[in-house]
Design a protein around this motif. Structure first.
Motif, PDB file in Angstrom:
ATOM      1  N   GLY A  66       7.180   9.013   7.725  1.00 34.46           N
ATOM      2  CA  GLY A  66       6.532   8.418   6.561  1.00 34.46           C
ATOM      3  C   GLY A  66       6.727   6.914   6.503  1.00 34.46           C
ATOM      4  O   GLY A  66       5.811   6.170   6.136  1.00 34.46           O
ATOM      5  N   ALA A  69       4.417   5.313   9.046  1.00 27.36           N
ATOM      6  CA  ALA A  69       3.020   5.368   8.582  1.00 27.36           C
ATOM      7  C   ALA A  69       2.775   4.296   7.524  1.00 27.36           C
ATOM      8  O   ALA A  69       1.739   3.626   7.539  1.00 27.36           O
ATOM      9  CB  ALA A  69       2.709   6.760   8.023  1.00 27.36           C
ATOM     10  N   MET A  70       3.718   4.113   6.620  1.00 26.15           N
ATOM     11  CA  MET A  70       3.587   3.074   5.596  1.00 26.15           C
ATOM     12  C   MET A  70       3.601   1.690   6.241  1.00 26.15           C
ATOM     13  O   MET A  70       2.822   0.810   5.860  1.00 26.15           O
ATOM     14  CB  MET A  70       4.711   3.187   4.573  1.00 26.15           C
ATOM     15  N   SER A  73       0.339   0.949   7.918  1.00 19.28           N
ATOM     16  CA  SER A  73      -0.710   0.693   6.925  1.00 19.28           C
ATOM     17  C   SER A  73      -0.573  -0.707   6.354  1.00 19.28           C
ATOM     18  O   SER A  73      -1.572  -1.416   6.163  1.00 19.28           O
ATOM     19  CB  SER A  73      -0.637   1.730   5.804  1.00 19.28           C
ATOM     20  N   ILE A  80      -1.505  -0.171  -0.299  1.00 23.91           N
ATOM     21  CA  ILE A  80      -1.068   1.222  -0.380  1.00 23.91           C
ATOM     22  C   ILE A  80      -0.985   1.641  -1.843  1.00 23.91           C
ATOM     23  O   ILE A  80      -0.377   0.955  -2.662  1.00 23.91           O
ATOM     24  CB  ILE A  80       0.296   1.402   0.312  1.00 23.91           C
ATOM     25  N   ARG A  82      -0.188   5.161  -2.659  1.00 25.72           N
ATOM     26  CA  ARG A  82       0.932   6.109  -2.651  1.00 25.72           C
ATOM     27  C   ARG A  82       0.958   6.840  -1.322  1.00 25.72           C
ATOM     28  O   ARG A  82       0.053   6.713  -0.517  1.00 25.72           O
ATOM     29  CB  ARG A  82       0.828   7.098  -3.800  1.00 25.72           C
ATOM     30  N   GLN A  83       1.994   7.635  -1.169  1.00 21.22           N
ATOM     31  CA  GLN A  83       2.112   8.454   0.021  1.00 21.22           C
ATOM     32  C   GLN A  83       1.565   9.837  -0.308  1.00 21.22           C
ATOM     33  O   GLN A  83       1.595  10.277  -1.457  1.00 21.22           O
ATOM     34  CB  GLN A  83       3.573   8.555   0.453  1.00 21.22           C
ATOM     35  N   VAL A  90      -1.110   8.618   4.104  1.00 18.08           N
ATOM     36  CA  VAL A  90      -0.936   7.467   3.220  1.00 18.08           C
ATOM     37  C   VAL A  90      -2.252   7.244   2.482  1.00 18.08           C
ATOM     38  O   VAL A  90      -3.312   7.196   3.102  1.00 18.08           O
ATOM     39  CB  VAL A  90      -0.542   6.204   4.018  1.00 18.08           C
ATOM     40  N   LEU A  92      -4.707   4.887   0.525  1.00 22.01           N
ATOM     41  CA  LEU A  92      -4.961   3.452   0.498  1.00 22.01           C
ATOM     42  C   LEU A  92      -6.010   3.113  -0.559  1.00 22.01           C
ATOM     43  O   LEU A  92      -6.817   3.950  -0.951  1.00 22.01           O
ATOM     44  CB  LEU A  92      -5.465   2.994   1.864  1.00 22.01           C
TER      45      LEU A  92
END
Length: 126
Positions: A66, A69-70, A73, A80, A82-83, A90, A92
């Motif tokens: 995670g 991935a954040m 991004s 962003i 939220r997850q 993710v 966007l």
């Protein structure tokens, strides 16, 4: 003694040529139906949706954490929101059009609310 060679009767020739014509007719019908069904499928694709922009979900391979991935991004310049429920999803902001590096898919979240963590679930994760 010489044997007389059998001759093809006119009936046999017309039957053979008719079956060939029927075969080409059937092939033409099948090809026509395939083309028409393709056009119908293209005509039924949804067009652009008017209204407020919808958030996008960037879906990374499942083996990416995670945090990574954040980070990917953010590196693409995306905002962003939220997850997702899974750590490799993710969510966007819709105004960012840049695809993060390594993202397999970018999905609009029209009706895919299962990807978004509810405020209650987010509070319980903390």
């Amino acid at each position: 003694m010489l044997k007389a060679e059998p001759r093809m009767s006119p009936v046999a020739i017309s039957t053979a040529s008719r079956s060939r014509l029927e075969q080409w007719r059937d092939i033409g019908l099948i090809a026509g139906l395939a083309v028409c069904s393709g056009f119908l499928a293209l005509a039924n694709l949804p067009g652009p949706v008017a209204g407020p922009p919808v958030p996008l979900a960037a879906i990374f391979p499942p083996w990416i954490s995670g945090e990574e991935a954040m980070a990917r991004s953010l590196a693409s310049g995306a905002r962003i929101l939220r997850q997702g429920v899974a750590p490799f999803v993710v969510v966007l902001a819709p105004e960012t059009a840049a695809r993060p590096s390594g993202a397999l898919l970018m999905l609009r979240l029209d009706g895919l609310a299962g990807c978004i963590i509810s405020p209650e679930a987010e509070a319980s994760r903390s």
